[in-house]
Design an enzyme around this catalytic site. Structure first.
Site, PDB file in Angstrom:
ATOM      1  N   ARG A 274       0.834  -1.195   0.000  1.00 35.86           N
ATOM      2  CA  ARG A 274       0.000   0.000   0.000  1.00 35.86           C
ATOM      3  C   ARG A 274       0.874   1.253   0.000  1.00 35.86           C
ATOM      4  O   ARG A 274       0.486   2.305  -0.500  1.00 35.86           O
ATOM      5  CB  ARG A 274      -0.926   0.011   1.227  1.00 35.86           C
ATOM      6  CG  ARG A 274      -1.985   1.100   1.135  1.00 35.86           C
ATOM      7  CD  ARG A 274      -2.947   1.070   2.315  1.00 35.86           C
ATOM      8  NE  ARG A 274      -2.367   1.596   3.525  1.00 35.86           N
ATOM      9  CZ  ARG A 274      -2.128   0.911   4.639  1.00 35.86           C
ATOM     10  NH1 ARG A 274      -2.418  -0.371   4.710  1.00 35.86           N
ATOM     11  NH2 ARG A 274      -1.610   1.490   5.703  1.00 35.86           N
TER      12      ARG A 274
ATOM     13  N   TYR B 174     -12.374  18.217 -16.447  1.00 40.45           N
ATOM     14  CA  TYR B 174     -12.998  16.898 -16.524  1.00 40.45           C
ATOM     15  C   TYR B 174     -14.129  16.860 -15.481  1.00 40.45           C
ATOM     16  O   TYR B 174     -13.971  17.344 -14.361  1.00 40.45           O
ATOM     17  CB  TYR B 174     -11.930  15.848 -16.247  1.00 40.45           C
ATOM     18  CG  TYR B 174     -12.435  14.484 -15.866  1.00 40.45           C
ATOM     19  CD1 TYR B 174     -13.319  13.781 -16.685  1.00 40.45           C
ATOM     20  CD2 TYR B 174     -12.004  13.874 -14.686  1.00 40.45           C
ATOM     21  CE1 TYR B 174     -13.766  12.523 -16.324  1.00 40.45           C
ATOM     22  CE2 TYR B 174     -12.443  12.616 -14.332  1.00 40.45           C
ATOM     23  CZ  TYR B 174     -13.330  11.945 -15.143  1.00 40.45           C
ATOM     24  OH  TYR B 174     -13.773  10.698 -14.787  1.00 40.45           O
TER      25      TYR B 174
ATOM     26  N   ASP C 285      -3.270  19.043 -14.316  1.00 39.36           N
ATOM     27  CA  ASP C 285      -3.674  17.737 -14.837  1.00 39.36           C
ATOM     28  C   ASP C 285      -3.182  17.657 -16.279  1.00 39.36           C
ATOM     29  O   ASP C 285      -3.670  18.363 -17.156  1.00 39.36           O
ATOM     30  CB  ASP C 285      -5.198  17.620 -14.771  1.00 39.36           C
ATOM     31  CG  ASP C 285      -5.716  16.292 -15.340  1.00 39.36           C
ATOM     32  OD1 ASP C 285      -4.933  15.592 -16.016  1.00 39.36           O
ATOM     33  OD2 ASP C 285      -6.893  15.977 -15.125  1.00 39.36           O
TER      34      ASP C 285
ATOM     35  N   LYS D 292      -5.290   6.818 -19.299  1.00 35.77           N
ATOM     36  CA  LYS D 292      -5.458   7.342 -20.648  1.00 35.77           C
ATOM     37  C   LYS D 292      -4.199   7.090 -21.482  1.00 35.77           C
ATOM     38  O   LYS D 292      -3.851   5.960 -21.730  1.00 35.77           O
ATOM     39  CB  LYS D 292      -5.821   8.822 -20.578  1.00 35.77           C
ATOM     40  CG  LYS D 292      -6.927   9.148 -19.548  1.00 35.77           C
ATOM     41  CD  LYS D 292      -8.228   8.418 -19.837  1.00 35.77           C
ATOM     42  CE  LYS D 292      -9.411   8.875 -18.997  1.00 35.77           C
ATOM     43  NZ  LYS D 292      -9.281   8.747 -17.547  1.00 35.77           N
TER      44      LYS D 292
END
Lengths: 261, 433
Positions: free
Chosen positions: B60, B113, B185, B210
């Site tokens: 993690r 977005y 971003d 993406k």
């Protein structure tokens, strides 16, 4: 922690522990245009394993005030004043590159106060190319990139610190340096011509930590220094260049542990 | 490093962060599908937990396969390091949560977005973090929106879906003038088209789902730090400049001059929020990154052909692509995006909603789905999908109309794609008649 050395505020990272002058003291001295950050893992380790640690930002570097000192001799005497400010009589010095020369000279000048020296990425003489010096003076960004290229053996990464892109971190750290400090620091290294005499005067045990793929201070450049020191041992670090503390932090730590613990 | 100034992007995309496996010599990055890693001894265990030694403890927090991806993307962006996350949304949340808490404020571009808009406008507001949305191109509006409690400026390199080009040099200069970082971003551009740090951005994240992954196979995010922002000098980020009781009283900015943000983000954000990336996903994204330069070149080349076709078609109302002179950010795009403006863009079909619906349903090669950046071409109707939670006013502010269609141009033969679009447009004209 902050110390006042020669009326100037000096920052020293203590490895996450409160500095206790009663414990054995270990002072880390960084190289040109760097700061205490380069000793992160190693300094935390020793702070939790018997030492009180001062990973200092040299004058004019990192969080410390003042101007960069203009000779290795000046740095060596400043180290003695740093110990006074910290309330420490004796200390171990670990220095990298320019910091290694400061440690060497401090051990020669102040033998009663320096009990061991660990010299990482060291060479005597530590000649700096005219090309790099010229860039450091007029085009620091170019100089930072030259140093970066020559200091990182792992040019494509594979760092043991999760998620760290070491060439990027080295470059970002140098970009934080005070304008003009790189030229002063590199000139200090280049101008230091009495290193072998200093080495001959050193009474305390010395460790040379040599990165096998060091292009800034190649392994062979430590040869004369090793001969001049009376009580010397060597540790070779695989898979690392001049930026060995970041490229192989555990191997460097293990070399220091074998010498200091 | 080779070359005058280090390795180029093409080489880093294939190699950065990975050395051949020392045990078996595996050339591909091994998938370390292990939750945890055996300690050599008690001293090493303690040293790993206390950041005295480097290495992995629990997946993690960090994992060898995931670390290769982190290092690689950091190398491509020119940062000091990176943290891979479960998704792009998780990367954005990690950035915000590392920098601020309740009572803080963000200034963000209005062209985002839909998922980012949701996070900022609804969810983070519930946790006491407010966001003011401003027109991307209006620098004065950005300036006017900054408050004493503002902690971050945020925008997309190419604003979704109108492709507003974020003026990173000017917005980052404004941010720095106020002692604030700029988070970008960079999903639509990838480091192949634009490296935000070179223009002044401080933090970058990607939806790696993406273009970095590139094949629509894995969801993931990557958050990268430039190492350039001086948190101490700013004085506005106690999470980075004051002792943290949750990790040995660590003052992260003292710990590292250039990596304080990433230290806190990993030691707190990944540890406590737990939005880590799986090693399997990291491997799949790494496979994609290896061909990123080749794919992006083709993506952009195809996109430009389709843009030109659509711009000249009588059934098309408008095409929003900064590569076109008609786009309001054309000049800025030429400066910031000399290799091209990506392969995701929007256009409007004449005839409104019925024409748009018929157009999408007629296409054969373009897949109707909610994603971008796949090797295969994709299409979507934003007003009814990705941005459906936004009010009409917010949609209009973001440049989205009822008939707006968004394409993600893939790697197919451009002529085949144009034929598909041509068929769809013919059907749209009939539907509108």
């Amino acid at each position: 922690m902050e110390l006042i050395v020669r009326d100037t505020k000096i920052y020293a990272y203590t490895g996450g522990k409160t500095f206790d002058p009663q414990k054995p003291a270990l002072v880390f001295l960084h190289g040109a245009a760097n700061d205490h950050t380069v000793w992160g893992l190693q300094s935390r380790y020793f702070a939790n394993h018997g030492y009180s640690v001062l990973a200092v930002d040299l004058p004019g570097h990192g969080r410390s005030g003042g101007e960069p000192l203009a000779s290795i001799g000046a740095l060596a005497d400043w180290v003695a004043d740093l110990l006074n400010a910290a309330g420490v009589e004796k200390a171990v010095l670990a220095g990298h590159s320019m910091g290694s020369l400061a440690a060497l000279e401090a051990a020669a000048r102040h033998p009663s106060r320096i009990v061991k020296i660990a010299l990482l990425g060291s060479a005597v003489p530590m000649a700096v190319s005219d090309q790099l010096l010229a860039a450091a003076k007029d085009k620091p960004e170019k100089a930072y990139r030259m140093i970066n290229q020559w200091s990182n053996a792992l040019g494509l990464g594979g760092n043991t610190v999760p998620g760290a892109w070491q060439p990027g971190a080295s470059l970002a750290l140098m970009r934080r340096a005070k304008p003009g400090s790189l030229f002063i620091d590199l000139s200090n290294c280049n101008d230091y011509q009495t290193g072998l005499e200093a080495a001959a005067q050193v009474q305390c045990p010395a460790l040379l930590v040599i990165a096998k793929r060091d292009l800034m201070t190649p392994p062979r450049a430590a040869g004369d220094l090793a001969k001049a020191l009376k009580d010397v041992r060597k540790a070779e670090i695989d898979g690392a260049g001049h930026a060995m503390m970041a490229e192989q932090p555990d191997r460097v730590l293990d070399a220091l542990r074998a010498f200091l613990l | 490093m080779a070359g005058k100034d280090g390795y180029t992007l093409d080489t880093l995309a294939l190699h950065a962060g990975q050395v051949p496996d020392p045990q078996y010599g595996a050339r591909a990055t091994p998938i370390y599908l292990s939750t945890s890693f055996v300690f050599k001894d008690s001293d090493q265990a303690a040293a790993l937990f206390n950041m005295e030694r480097a290495g992995h403890v629990y997946s993690r927090i960090s994992n060898p396969t995931v670390s290769v991806l982190e290092e690689r993307v950091a190398a491509l962006e020119g940062g000091v390091g990176a943290i891979a996350t479960a998704s792009g949304q998780a990367a954005m949340h990690l950035a915000v949560a590392t920098l601020m808490g309740a009572g803080s404020h963000i200034v963000a571009s209005g062209a985002l977005y839909g998922g980012s808009h949701n996070l900022l406008d609804y969810t983070l507001r519930r946790f006491g973090i407010e966001t003011t949305f401003v027109p991307t191109r209006d620098v004065d509006a950005w300036r006017a929106a900054i408050r004493p409690n503002t902690r971050l400026l945020f925008g997309e390199t190419l604003g979704n879906p109108g492709l507003d080009v974020l003026d990173i040099p000017r917005i980052s200069a404004l941010a720095h003038e106020h002692g604030l970082p700029l988070l970008v971003d960079s999903t639509f551009t990838s480091p192949y088209l634009l490296k935000p740090f070179e223009h002044g951005a401080d933090l970058v994240f990607h939806s790696a789902t993406k273009f970095l992954c590139g094949h629509g196979t894995a969801v993931g995010g990557v958050l990268v730090d430039s190492g350039n922002f001086d948190w101490e000098a700013s004085g506005k980020f106690p999470t980075l400049t004051e002792p943290y009781d949750g990790f040995h009283g660590m003052d992260f900015a003292e710990e590292s001059t250039v990596a304080a943000f990433l230290l806190r983000a990993r030691r707190e954000g990944l540890r406590d929020f737990g939005a880590c990336m799986s090693p399997m996903n990291a491997f799949q994204i790494l496979q994609g990154v290896e061909t990123l330069p080749l794919r992006m070149a083709r993506h952009v080349e195809n996109a430009r052909k389709l843009v030109d076709f659509l711009a000249a078609h009588e059934a098309v109302g408008s095409v929003a692509y900064p590569g076109l002179e008609s786009h309001p950010d054309h000049a800025l795009a030429q400066k910031l995006l000399p290799k091209g403006c990506g392969s995701v863009f929007s256009f409007s079909v004449k005839g409104g909603r019925p024409a748009g619906k018929k157009f999408i349903e007629t296409l054969k090669l373009f897949s109707h789905l909610a994603n971008v950046g796949d090797a295969k071409s994709l299409v979507i109707h934003p007003a009814s999908t990705t941005h459906f939670r936004m009010s009409d006013e917010a949609l209009l502010a973001a440049g989205i109309g009822a008939g707006t269609i968004r394409l993600s141009v893939g790697l197919e033969d451009a002529d085949d794609l144009i034929e598909d679009l041509s068929r769809g447009l013919a059907a749209a004209v009939k539907a509108a008649a």
